[in-house]
Write a protein that holds these residues in place. Structure first.
Motif, PDB file in Angstrom:
ATOM      1  N   VAL A 156       0.826  -1.218   0.000  1.00 55.76           N
ATOM      2  CA  VAL A 156       0.000   0.000   0.000  1.00 55.76           C
ATOM      3  C   VAL A 156       0.858   1.265   0.000  1.00 55.76           C
ATOM      4  CG1 VAL A 156      -1.731   1.316   1.282  1.00 55.76           C
ATOM      5  CG2 VAL A 156      -1.953  -1.170   1.060  1.00 55.76           C
ATOM      6  N   PRO A 157       1.892   1.400   0.851  1.00 57.59           N
ATOM      7  CA  PRO A 157       2.757   2.588   0.725  1.00 57.59           C
ATOM      8  C   PRO A 157       3.418   2.706  -0.644  1.00 57.59           C
ATOM      9  CG  PRO A 157       3.140   1.489   2.812  1.00 57.59           C
ATOM     10  CD  PRO A 157       2.270   0.577   2.013  1.00 57.59           C
ATOM     11  N   THR A 158       3.798   1.573  -1.230  1.00 53.56           N
ATOM     12  CA  THR A 158       4.391   1.622  -2.568  1.00 53.56           C
ATOM     13  C   THR A 158       3.381   2.108  -3.593  1.00 53.56           C
ATOM     14  OG1 THR A 158       5.826  -0.245  -1.978  1.00 53.56           O
ATOM     15  CG2 THR A 158       5.589   0.261  -4.313  1.00 53.56           C
ATOM     16  N   PHE A 159       2.125   1.669  -3.460  1.00 54.40           N
ATOM     17  CA  PHE A 159       1.087   2.128  -4.388  1.00 54.40           C
ATOM     18  C   PHE A 159       0.869   3.631  -4.265  1.00 54.40           C
ATOM     19  CE2 PHE A 159      -3.395   3.295  -4.851  1.00 54.40           C
ATOM     20  CZ  PHE A 159      -3.570   3.025  -6.201  1.00 54.40           C
ATOM     21  N   LEU A 160       0.815   4.134  -3.029  1.00 55.39           N
ATOM     22  CA  LEU A 160       0.604   5.572  -2.846  1.00 55.39           C
ATOM     23  C   LEU A 160       1.760   6.383  -3.434  1.00 55.39           C
ATOM     24  CD1 LEU A 160      -0.803   5.567   0.806  1.00 55.39           C
ATOM     25  CD2 LEU A 160      -2.076   5.776  -1.345  1.00 55.39           C
TER      26      LEU A 160
ATOM     27  N   ASN B 213      -0.523   1.499 -13.144  1.00 53.77           N
ATOM     28  CA  ASN B 213      -1.073   0.976 -14.397  1.00 53.77           C
ATOM     29  C   ASN B 213      -0.053   1.005 -15.529  1.00 53.77           C
ATOM     30  OD1 ASN B 213      -3.240  -0.301 -15.692  1.00 53.77           O
ATOM     31  ND2 ASN B 213      -3.900   1.609 -16.655  1.00 53.77           N
ATOM     32  N   THR B 214       1.211   0.908 -15.174  1.00 52.75           N
ATOM     33  CA  THR B 214       2.298   0.791 -16.147  1.00 52.75           C
ATOM     34  C   THR B 214       3.204  -0.361 -15.719  1.00 52.75           C
ATOM     35  OG1 THR B 214       3.791   2.298 -14.973  1.00 52.75           O
ATOM     36  CG2 THR B 214       2.249   3.277 -16.574  1.00 52.75           C
ATOM     37  N   PRO B 215       3.991  -0.920 -16.640  1.00 52.89           N
ATOM     38  CA  PRO B 215       4.914  -2.005 -16.249  1.00 52.89           C
ATOM     39  C   PRO B 215       5.917  -1.585 -15.188  1.00 52.89           C
ATOM     40  CG  PRO B 215       4.671  -1.901 -18.640  1.00 52.89           C
ATOM     41  CD  PRO B 215       3.993  -0.690 -18.087  1.00 52.89           C
TER      42      PRO B 215
ATOM     43  N   MET C 188      13.290 -15.141  -9.397  1.00 50.42           N
ATOM     44  CA  MET C 188      12.474 -15.471 -10.562  1.00 50.42           C
ATOM     45  C   MET C 188      11.146 -16.088 -10.144  1.00 50.42           C
ATOM     46  SD  MET C 188      13.449 -17.885 -13.815  1.00 50.42           S
ATOM     47  CE  MET C 188      13.453 -19.351 -12.774  1.00 50.42           C
ATOM     48  N   VAL C 189      11.194 -17.011  -9.189  1.00 51.30           N
ATOM     49  CA  VAL C 189       9.959 -17.632  -8.709  1.00 51.30           C
ATOM     50  C   VAL C 189       9.070 -16.596  -8.029  1.00 51.30           C
ATOM     51  CG1 VAL C 189       9.023 -19.315  -7.090  1.00 51.30           C
ATOM     52  CG2 VAL C 189      10.980 -19.918  -8.508  1.00 51.30           C
ATOM     53  N   ALA C 190       9.671 -15.720  -7.229  1.00 53.92           N
ATOM     54  CA  ALA C 190       8.880 -14.698  -6.533  1.00 53.92           C
ATOM     55  C   ALA C 190       8.213 -13.741  -7.518  1.00 53.92           C
ATOM     56  CB  ALA C 190       9.775 -13.924  -5.566  1.00 53.92           C
ATOM     57  N   THR C 191       8.934 -13.352  -8.564  1.00 53.02           N
ATOM     58  CA  THR C 191       8.362 -12.433  -9.549  1.00 53.02           C
ATOM     59  C   THR C 191       7.338 -13.123 -10.433  1.00 53.02           C
ATOM     60  OG1 THR C 191      10.475 -11.252  -9.566  1.00 53.02           O
ATOM     61  CG2 THR C 191       8.935 -10.746 -11.328  1.00 53.02           C
ATOM     62  N   TRP C 192       7.625 -14.367 -10.819  1.00 45.55           N
ATOM     63  CA  TRP C 192       6.701 -15.105 -11.689  1.00 45.55           C
ATOM     64  C   TRP C 192       5.359 -15.351 -10.989  1.00 45.55           C
ATOM     65  CZ3 TRP C 192       7.806 -16.696 -16.737  1.00 45.55           C
ATOM     66  CH2 TRP C 192       6.863 -17.536 -17.337  1.00 45.55           C
ATOM     67  N   ASN C 193       5.406 -15.632  -9.675  1.00 46.39           N
ATOM     68  CA  ASN C 193       4.184 -15.915  -8.920  1.00 46.39           C
ATOM     69  C   ASN C 193       3.623 -14.690  -8.214  1.00 46.39           C
ATOM     70  OD1 ASN C 193       4.350 -18.660  -9.599  1.00 46.39           O
ATOM     71  ND2 ASN C 193       5.653 -19.106  -7.840  1.00 46.39           N
ATOM     72  N   ASN C 194       4.180 -13.521  -8.494  1.00 46.36           N
ATOM     73  CA  ASN C 194       3.718 -12.311  -7.821  1.00 46.36           C
ATOM     74  C   ASN C 194       2.261 -12.014  -8.199  1.00 46.36           C
ATOM     75  OD1 ASN C 194       3.685 -10.013  -6.317  1.00 46.36           O
ATOM     76  ND2 ASN C 194       5.175  -8.894  -7.543  1.00 46.36           N
TER      77      ASN C 194
ATOM     78  N   ILE D 120      -2.816  -4.496  -7.128  1.00 41.83           N
ATOM     79  CA  ILE D 120      -3.113  -3.128  -6.698  1.00 41.83           C
ATOM     80  C   ILE D 120      -2.507  -2.088  -7.642  1.00 41.83           C
ATOM     81  CG2 ILE D 120      -3.241  -3.866  -4.307  1.00 41.83           C
ATOM     82  CD1 ILE D 120      -0.522  -2.582  -3.858  1.00 41.83           C
ATOM     83  N   MET D 121      -1.554  -2.502  -8.474  1.00 38.76           N
ATOM     84  CA  MET D 121      -0.881  -1.548  -9.345  1.00 38.76           C
ATOM     85  C   MET D 121      -1.507  -1.458 -10.738  1.00 38.76           C
ATOM     86  SD  MET D 121       1.627   0.049  -7.870  1.00 38.76           S
ATOM     87  CE  MET D 121       2.780  -0.033  -6.502  1.00 38.76           C
ATOM     88  N   LEU D 122      -2.108  -2.534 -11.224  1.00 38.80           N
ATOM     89  CA  LEU D 122      -2.567  -2.601 -12.608  1.00 38.80           C
ATOM     90  C   LEU D 122      -4.087  -2.720 -12.667  1.00 38.80           C
ATOM     91  CD1 LEU D 122       0.050  -5.179 -13.951  1.00 38.80           C
ATOM     92  CD2 LEU D 122       0.195  -2.679 -14.051  1.00 38.80           C
ATOM     93  N   LYS D 123      -4.686  -2.012 -13.615  1.00 38.31           N
ATOM     94  CA  LYS D 123      -6.112  -2.166 -13.884  1.00 38.31           C
ATOM     95  C   LYS D 123      -6.398  -2.444 -15.356  1.00 38.31           C
ATOM     96  CE  LYS D 123      -6.863   2.840 -14.401  1.00 38.31           C
ATOM     97  NZ  LYS D 123      -7.634   4.017 -13.923  1.00 38.31           N
ATOM     98  N   ASP D 124      -5.389  -2.299 -16.195  1.00 38.92           N
ATOM     99  CA  ASP D 124      -5.530  -2.598 -17.616  1.00 38.92           C
ATOM    100  C   ASP D 124      -5.198  -4.070 -17.840  1.00 38.92           C
ATOM    101  OD1 ASP D 124      -5.658  -2.678 -20.338  1.00 38.92           O
ATOM    102  OD2 ASP D 124      -4.084  -1.197 -20.702  1.00 38.92           O
ATOM    103  N   PRO D 125      -6.126  -4.892 -18.336  1.00 40.73           N
ATOM    104  CA  PRO D 125      -5.842  -6.325 -18.549  1.00 40.73           C
ATOM    105  C   PRO D 125      -4.692  -6.580 -19.509  1.00 40.73           C
ATOM    106  CG  PRO D 125      -8.205  -5.908 -18.628  1.00 40.73           C
ATOM    107  CD  PRO D 125      -7.531  -4.566 -18.613  1.00 40.73           C
ATOM    108  N   ASP D 126      -4.381  -5.616 -20.370  1.00 38.93           N
ATOM    109  CA  ASP D 126      -3.283  -5.819 -21.314  1.00 38.93           C
ATOM    110  C   ASP D 126      -1.923  -5.877 -20.628  1.00 38.93           C
ATOM    111  OD1 ASP D 126      -4.974  -5.947 -23.466  1.00 38.93           O
ATOM    112  OD2 ASP D 126      -4.825  -3.802 -23.923  1.00 38.93           O
ATOM    113  N   TRP D 127      -1.835  -5.394 -19.374  1.00 37.19           N
ATOM    114  CA  TRP D 127      -0.578  -5.431 -18.636  1.00 37.19           C
ATOM    115  C   TRP D 127      -0.579  -6.464 -17.523  1.00 37.19           C
ATOM    116  CZ3 TRP D 127       3.297  -3.654 -21.069  1.00 37.19           C
ATOM    117  CH2 TRP D 127       3.214  -2.498 -21.835  1.00 37.19           C
TER     118      TRP D 127
END
Length: 312
Positions: free
Chosen positions: A155-159, A168-170, A234-240, A246-253
């Motif tokens: 949540v602090p990172t999102f804010l 909503n960006t990579p 790699m495992v942590a990022t792949w399964n994130n 909370i960061m993305l709302k566009d299904p394309d990303w």
């Protein structure tokens, strides 16, 4: 002139052991054929079954149609073998959005996990082989960061990213993935033992600069530790899941974890189509790259676990 020759005594095969001499035959035999523990074997078997049952369930149910999923036993095949048709439907459903999610996940892993591994190697090497003021404070901060769960910082990172306009960006997924306190601590401890200080001093005396010493001498010695950190990140990022949620709302990303969850939630929406067979098949396709990565990097990983364990 005659010479007296003293008769030689026959040599005995049994020699009297010297004081302090201990025969190693029995110990060598115990090392070659170690004693088996029934309890340990049973516990290992239970852990093996516990680990393989979900994978077996996933493989079996990926071969079922939507109708046979709920009309058959979960751990056995039923009806027509529909694995290949399910794979085809998964990669073509909704205009092939699964392929887009797969490429997004690969992007997050290459940029996030790869960058986190590189930074952990640089930071761990510097903390292990250089002395500077405040080193103990850095050590305390790293240990504290390892103890803090990632969800507590979401949540602090999102804010913060929302104020910078990066949601909503990579970048909202890649930049937080670059921080790996556990990887930094692991490389710190590994570099302390894997790289002899005398070797670095010899390289510096021969006129090698710090960058040349690191890339040509230290980096090859850090190979097993690098592979270990790379696998963890790699495992942590792949399964994130929570951070992209909370960061993305566009299904394309979306990554694969978020996309498959969206497919799974279709059945609970008004007019949504239940595609549980595609969700299960997509989950099977999702874990295949992780299994392949472990199999390909296993020899590098295992070779470093035993390095230095036997003294010549």
């Amino acid at each position: 002139m005659s010479v007296a020759v003293e008769p030689t005594r026959p040599r005995s095969d049994k020699r009297t052991p010297k004081p302090g001499y201990v025969r190693m035959k029995s110990s060598r035999r115990s090392v070659d054929t170690p004693k088996r523990s029934v309890l340990l074997t049973v516990l290992t078997g239970i852990v093996l079954v516990y680990s393989l049952v979900p994978l077996v369930w996933l493989v079996i149910n990926s071969s079922k149609t939507q109708e046979s999923l709920f009309s058959s036993f979960g751990l056995w095949f039923s009806g027509d073998f529909a694995l290949f048709s399910n794979i085809g439907d998964t990669v073509t459903y909704d205009d092939g959005i699964f392929g887009r999610w797969f490429l997004n996940t690969v992007l997050y892993v290459v940029a996030g996990a790869g960058g986190a591994t590189f930074l952990a190697v640089l930071g761990g090497y510097a903390l292990a082989k250089f002395t500077f003021p405040g080193k103990k404070a850095v050590f305390a901060v790293v240990l504290g960061a390892v103890a803090v769960p990632g969800t507590a910082l979401a949540v602090p990172t999102f804010l913060m990213f929302s104020q910078m306009g990066l949601t909503n960006t990579p970048w909202a997924v890649i930049i937080p993935s670059l921080m790996s306190p556990f990887g930094l601590y692991l490389m710190w401890t590994f570099a302390s033992e894997a790289i002899p200080t005398e070797l670095l001093e010899s390289a510096r005396m021969d006129g090698a600069g710090e960058f040349r010493t690191f890339f040509q001498i230290s980096l090859p010695l850090l190979g097993p530790g690098i592979v270990t950190v790379l696998l963890f990140t790699m495992v942590a990022t792949w399964n994130n899941y929570f951070l992209p949620l909370i960061m993305l709302k566009d299904p394309d990303w979306y990554p694969l974890t978020l996309g498959l969850n969206a497919w799974n939630n279709q059945a609970s929406t008004a007019g949504g189509e239940a595609i549980f067979n595609l969700v299960i098949t997509g989950s099977l396709l999702t874990i295949i790259p992780l299994i392949a990565a472990f199999l390909l990097l296993q020899r590098f990983w295992q070779s470093g676990l035993s390095a230095g364990a036997v003294k010549e």
